[in-house]
Design a protein around this motif. Structure first.
Motif, PDB file in Angstrom:
ATOM      1  N   LEU A 680       0.826  -1.209   0.000  1.00 36.08           N
ATOM      2  CA  LEU A 680       0.000   0.000   0.000  1.00 36.08           C
ATOM      3  C   LEU A 680       0.860   1.258   0.000  1.00 36.08           C
ATOM      4  CD1 LEU A 680      -2.922  -0.889   2.448  1.00 36.08           C
ATOM      5  CD2 LEU A 680      -3.136  -0.174   0.058  1.00 36.08           C
ATOM      6  N   TYR A 681       1.931   1.218   0.768  1.00 38.78           N
ATOM      7  CA  TYR A 681       2.826   2.376   0.797  1.00 38.78           C
ATOM      8  C   TYR A 681       3.443   2.615  -0.586  1.00 38.78           C
ATOM      9  CZ  TYR A 681       6.981   5.164   1.695  1.00 38.78           C
ATOM     10  OH  TYR A 681       7.941   6.128   1.643  1.00 38.78           O
ATOM     11  N   SER A 682       3.889   1.548  -1.261  1.00 37.64           N
ATOM     12  CA  SER A 682       4.478   1.715  -2.599  1.00 37.64           C
ATOM     13  C   SER A 682       3.445   2.249  -3.582  1.00 37.64           C
ATOM     14  CB  SER A 682       5.040   0.378  -3.087  1.00 37.64           C
ATOM     15  OG  SER A 682       6.082  -0.071  -2.257  1.00 37.64           O
ATOM     16  N   LEU A 683       2.207   1.756  -3.499  1.00 41.14           N
ATOM     17  CA  LEU A 683       1.166   2.263  -4.400  1.00 41.14           C
ATOM     18  C   LEU A 683       0.848   3.718  -4.105  1.00 41.14           C
ATOM     19  CD1 LEU A 683      -1.377  -0.699  -4.664  1.00 41.14           C
ATOM     20  CD2 LEU A 683      -0.047   0.301  -6.510  1.00 41.14           C
ATOM     21  N   ALA A 684       0.775   4.078  -2.814  1.00 45.62           N
ATOM     22  CA  ALA A 684       0.510   5.475  -2.477  1.00 45.62           C
ATOM     23  C   ALA A 684       1.633   6.382  -2.950  1.00 45.62           C
ATOM     24  CB  ALA A 684       0.317   5.619  -0.967  1.00 45.62           C
ATOM     25  N   PHE A 685       2.845   5.856  -2.981  1.00 51.50           N
ATOM     26  CA  PHE A 685       3.991   6.655  -3.417  1.00 51.50           C
ATOM     27  C   PHE A 685       3.967   6.873  -4.924  1.00 51.50           C
ATOM     28  CE2 PHE A 685       8.311   7.733  -4.421  1.00 51.50           C
ATOM     29  CZ  PHE A 685       8.767   8.438  -3.325  1.00 51.50           C
ATOM     30  N   LEU A 686       3.690   5.850  -5.716  1.00 52.05           N
ATOM     31  CA  LEU A 686       3.777   5.962  -7.167  1.00 52.05           C
ATOM     32  C   LEU A 686       2.474   6.368  -7.833  1.00 52.05           C
ATOM     33  CD1 LEU A 686       2.377   3.179  -8.612  1.00 52.05           C
ATOM     34  CD2 LEU A 686       4.360   2.141  -7.526  1.00 52.05           C
ATOM     35  N   ALA A 687       1.357   6.370  -7.075  1.00 53.44           N
ATOM     36  CA  ALA A 687       0.071   6.707  -7.678  1.00 53.44           C
ATOM     37  C   ALA A 687       0.036   8.175  -8.076  1.00 53.44           C
ATOM     38  CB  ALA A 687      -1.058   6.397  -6.707  1.00 53.44           C
ATOM     39  N   PRO A 688      -0.588   8.512  -9.179  1.00 53.47           N
ATOM     40  CA  PRO A 688      -0.726   9.931  -9.575  1.00 53.47           C
ATOM     41  C   PRO A 688      -1.712  10.647  -8.652  1.00 53.47           C
ATOM     42  CG  PRO A 688      -1.881   8.488 -11.102  1.00 53.47           C
ATOM     43  CD  PRO A 688      -1.135   7.593 -10.187  1.00 53.47           C
ATOM     44  N   PRO A 689      -1.718  11.955  -8.655  1.00 53.38           N
ATOM     45  CA  PRO A 689      -2.611  12.709  -7.755  1.00 53.38           C
ATOM     46  C   PRO A 689      -4.082  12.353  -7.915  1.00 53.38           C
ATOM     47  CG  PRO A 689      -0.941  14.170  -8.680  1.00 53.38           C
ATOM     48  CD  PRO A 689      -0.797  12.860  -9.388  1.00 53.38           C
ATOM     49  N   ALA A 690      -4.522  12.042  -9.123  1.00 54.10           N
ATOM     50  CA  ALA A 690      -5.937  11.722  -9.316  1.00 54.10           C
ATOM     51  C   ALA A 690      -6.332  10.473  -8.527  1.00 54.10           C
ATOM     52  CB  ALA A 690      -6.213  11.522 -10.804  1.00 54.10           C
TER      53      ALA A 690
END
Length: 813
Positions: A680-690
């Protein structure tokens, strides 16, 4: 009669135990202790003896007659035979004993009654059985020696089928019933020739009177003093008076009877001579002496006998000096199941399983160039030899147990295998990729599609994709060769020395991940592999092997975010698709307790481990997206819809209710939750602002509530001695919430809130940014819970986490 026999038996048992130095209690046998014995040292203090009758012990509140127990075990072949057959439970049932009873040492613990009965028998009657069998063997040898010479008077101990003397007994010289050797002669009772109480055949329990042996059949007469004792027939009635010749007196006119008697004697003589001659021909082992003929003549009756008595008949019986020897072959007793010795098979399997594998240095030199040329020839037999040899080499390990075949020393061999896979799977076709709007197909959907297709009528008669081509003859399917090559590469990736080389190989991951792809959905109604020579079942196997390969080498995969090529972005997207297919299925993306309930096994009986494939996919994704450069490439390669789908599935897998947190107290589940939070942390880091804004606003998802409950359960409600186990999970959960709360592009260097590379979301508190944040924090609605319940406890949070929480609960304008 039966009671007297039981008393004699108990006296013999007591005598034997006295000789062994462990006399039994007088209440059990009726025999007092020896004068020099101290009862305080008696080993039978815990034995419960019946106060009403001798020979009975109390077990589980019921009486166990030792005499009856002895008879049952003797009839079954002895204690060892009963133990081999596991029949002690049947013995316990004869005494109406329950299957289990409280343990003697720990009343709160149940113990098998059959095991207790076995121990009682071994301790009380085991020495008696051993002495009894020894007496039987000596008696049998004595009878054998008597049968080799002149036959003497028969006694109950020497007749066929008779039993030897009991332990502690000796046979009487007058042929009477054996008595106890420690008792006077007058107290001797009947022997053990009768049936034992408690036997399974009631018809054998009727006592039969002793019947003297037939002197005619034995070939010898009775002793001289036998004429003074009346004999008994089979019904217990007196027989006719016996003459010294061994025959009953004959009264009345018996001329014809004399002829018949003489004829009978001659017939017996002739049969015995034929038997002796036949035995002498078959057996050539001489036992001693030479052939000697002994004559036994019956003397004519005295003159006082009636005139009708026939003239004396002389009988000559040839006594052989040779006897027949019967050889009984040694046979091993087997406990079989369906004719197979399972114990032997198990022992052999264990021996082979524990046998050490030969190290790779012990196999000598291998001609790698020859293997490479065999693969390059594309000849079926040559490829089969090369792949088989290479498979064996990859299974071997070096002396350090972590090394293996050094593939970096044979680069041409690896290149040739990848070329072989590419030629067989795609036959030179270009890689066109697939559209961005294609949906994620889960592993569960692939399996269900395969099962549904197999359940269709006449499914085996239809030729599907990847099936064997009948025009190719007995050669292997191309998919089988591909599976062998992937298995070899997976084995190579286990060795630590090969992982970096495989991760940096420019052709390895593109070829294998392309092989894992699905054909465009518009071309087929159901999922189909992109390669035409691979079936759906082969695709499922290939995906598992490729995920294992990524699991081994992902820490060494370093992507370049500066100018990623189209091929690199396509490879990263395919890797994301393979890993996400094991995580995003709606039926499997559930909390830990719901997963246990879904297995159908009650938690009180067995708690299953986390799903193996999902657990490996989480670890592989966390390793693959650990460097920020890799995260940046993944952010550019993967569509936003796929990122949202995976993030939503990971949140649904987190623990929510109290039952979930009870389940994750086990180490395997705690590791599973840590991997969820890291992903989850990796996804939150690489996810775009949208995507981050959608996470914040999505009420059904409840990201903030789920994460806050997890943090509180791992800090405030966790026992102090266990909080250090949850420290990593708590820190990463707070950092992930802070990244989502910022809702900015982590890779936008020009942004004022962007953190430097390798900050891992700790930019706000770690970099000392003193800027004023505006707006409502992600946890602003839970100020009281966080401020007074968490932030006011310095033993729960450190300074960096305090700054993160302060930012999350802000109420700005």
């Amino acid at each position: 009669m039966a009671q007297q026999r039981k008393r004699n038996w108990l006296q013999g048992l007591a005598t034997l135990m006295v000789q062994r130095g462990t006399p039994l209690p007088p209440q059990l046998t009726g025999v007092p202790f020896p004068p020099s014995y101290d009862p305080s040292h008696m080993p039978w203090k815990s034995l419960e003896v019946s106060p009403t009758d001798i020979g009975i012990v109390r077990l589980a509140g019921r009486d166990v007659d030792l005499y009856k127990l002895w008879g049952l075990i003797l009839q079954a072949g002895g204690g060892q035979k009963v133990s081999q057959k596991g029949a002690w439970l049947l013995v316990a049932q004869q005494f109406d004993l329950p299957e289990v009873m409280p343990s003697l040492n720990n009343p709160g613990e149940a113990q098998s009654t059959a095991a207790i009965v076995e121990r009682y028998y071994t301790a009380l009657l085991g020495p008696f059985e051993e002495a009894y069998r020894k007496n039987m063997m000596e008696q049998s040898q004595r009878v054998g020696r008597m049968s080799g010479g002149q036959q003497g008077p028969m006694t109950p101990q020497t007749r066929q089928g008779g039993m030897g003397s009991m332990p502690g007994q000796s046979p009487l010289p007058n042929g009477g019933v054996p008595g106890m050797n420690m008792l006077p002669q007058g107290n001797v009772g009947p022997g053990m020739d009768g049936p034992l109480p408690g036997q399974f055949h009631p018809a054998q329990a009727v006592p039969m009177p002793f019947q003297p042996p037939n002197s005619m059949a034995l070939g010898g007469g009775l002793p001289a003093n036998a004429v003074t004792h009346p004999a008994m027939n089979g019904n217990g009635m007196p027989m006719a008076k016996m003459h010294p010749g061994g025959f009953p007196a004959i009264t009345g006119p018996v001329q014809n009877g004399a002829v018949e008697l003489e004829h009978d004697i001659e017939s017996r003589k002739r049969k015995m001579q034929e038997a002796v001659e036949s035995d002498a021909k078959r057996v050539r082992q001489k036992t001693g002496g030479s052939d000697v003929s002994e004559s036994r003549s019956s003397v004519a009756p005295p003159p006082s006998v009636e005139p009708s008595v026939p003239p004396p008949v002389t009988r000559t019986i040839r006594q052989p000096s040779r006897r027949k020897i019967e050889y009984v072959p040694y046979a091993r007793e087997l406990e079989t199941a369906g004719g197979r010795d399972l114990d032997f098979i198990q022992s052999e399997w264990h021996r082979m399983a524990t046998k050490g594998v030969r190290r790779i240095e012990e196999w000598g030199q291998v001609d790698v160039e020859a293997l490479t040329l065999s693969l390059r020839s594309r000849v079926s037999t040559e490829m089969s030899y090369a792949l088989t040899t290479f498979t064996l080499l990859t299974l071997l390990r070096g002396s350090n147990q972590s090394g293996g075949f050094p593939i970096m020393q044979a680069p041409d061999l690896l290149d040739e295998m990848l070329d072989l896979v590419e030629d067989l799977a795609f036959d030179g076709a270009e890689d066109e990729g697939y559209p961005d709007d294609s949906p994620l197909v889960t592993h569960r959907e692939l399996v269900n599609s395969l099962v549904d297709h197999g359940l269709q009528p006449f499914a085996s008669m239809k030729r599907e994709q990847g099936a064997r081509d009948p025009d190719h003859g007995p050669r292997h399917r191309p998919a089988e060769v591909i599976l062998v090559v992937i298995n070899i590469i997976r084995n190579l990736s286990v060795a630590t020395e090969n992982q970096e080389y495989l991760a940096k190989h420019e052709k390895l991951l593109p070829v294998l991940l392309r092989l894992c792809s699905l054909a465009p959905a518009e071309n087929f109604a159901s999922p189909h592999p992109l390669s035409s020579v691979v079936s759906l079942a082969d695709l499922i196997t290939i995906r598992k092997d490729v995920m294992n390969l990524l699991f081994n080498i992902s820490l060494n995969v370093n992507l370049s975010p500066s100018s990623p090529s189209k091929g690199l972005l396509l490879t990263v997207r395919r890797a994301y698709e393979v890993l996400a297919s094991y995580l995003v299925d709606a039926n499997e993306a559930i909390s830990p307790f719901q997963w246990i309930l879904q297995t159908g096994i009650p938690p009180a009986v067995h708690q299953p481990k986390p799903p193996a494939l999902a657990d490996m996919a989480l670890e592989t994704f966390s390793r693959f997206t650990l460097p920020d450069d890799n995260r940046q490439v993944v952010s550019r390669a993967v569509p936003q819809s796929w990122l949202w789908t995976l993030l939503e599935a990971l949140v649904h897998r987190l623990p929510v209710v109290d039952n979930d947190f009870q389940v994750i107290m086990r180490d395997v589940w705690l590791t599973y939750v840590e991997r969820l939070i890291m992903a989850l942390y990796s996804l939150a880091f690489l996810a775009p602002p949208a995507v981050k804004e959608r996470v914040k606003r999505d009420r059904p998802l409840g990201f903030a509530k789920v994460m806050l409950r997890l943090v509180k359960k791992f800090t405030v409600h966790a026992p102090p001695e266990l909080r250090h186990h949850f420290a990593i999970s708590v820190r990463r959960a707070v950092e992930a919430m802070k990244l989502v709360d910022d809702a900015e592009d982590a890779f936008d260097v020009g942004s004022r809130s962007a953190a430097p590379t390798l900050a891992f979301g700790m930019g706000y508190g770690e970099q000392g940014d003193s800027r004023v944040e505006r707006g409502m924090g992600l946890l602003s609605g839970y100020q009281e819970d966080i401020t007074f319940g968490l932030m006011m406890h310095p033993e729960l949070v450190d300074s960096m986490m305090f700054s993160e929480l302060e930012s999350l609960v802000r109420v700005g304008r």
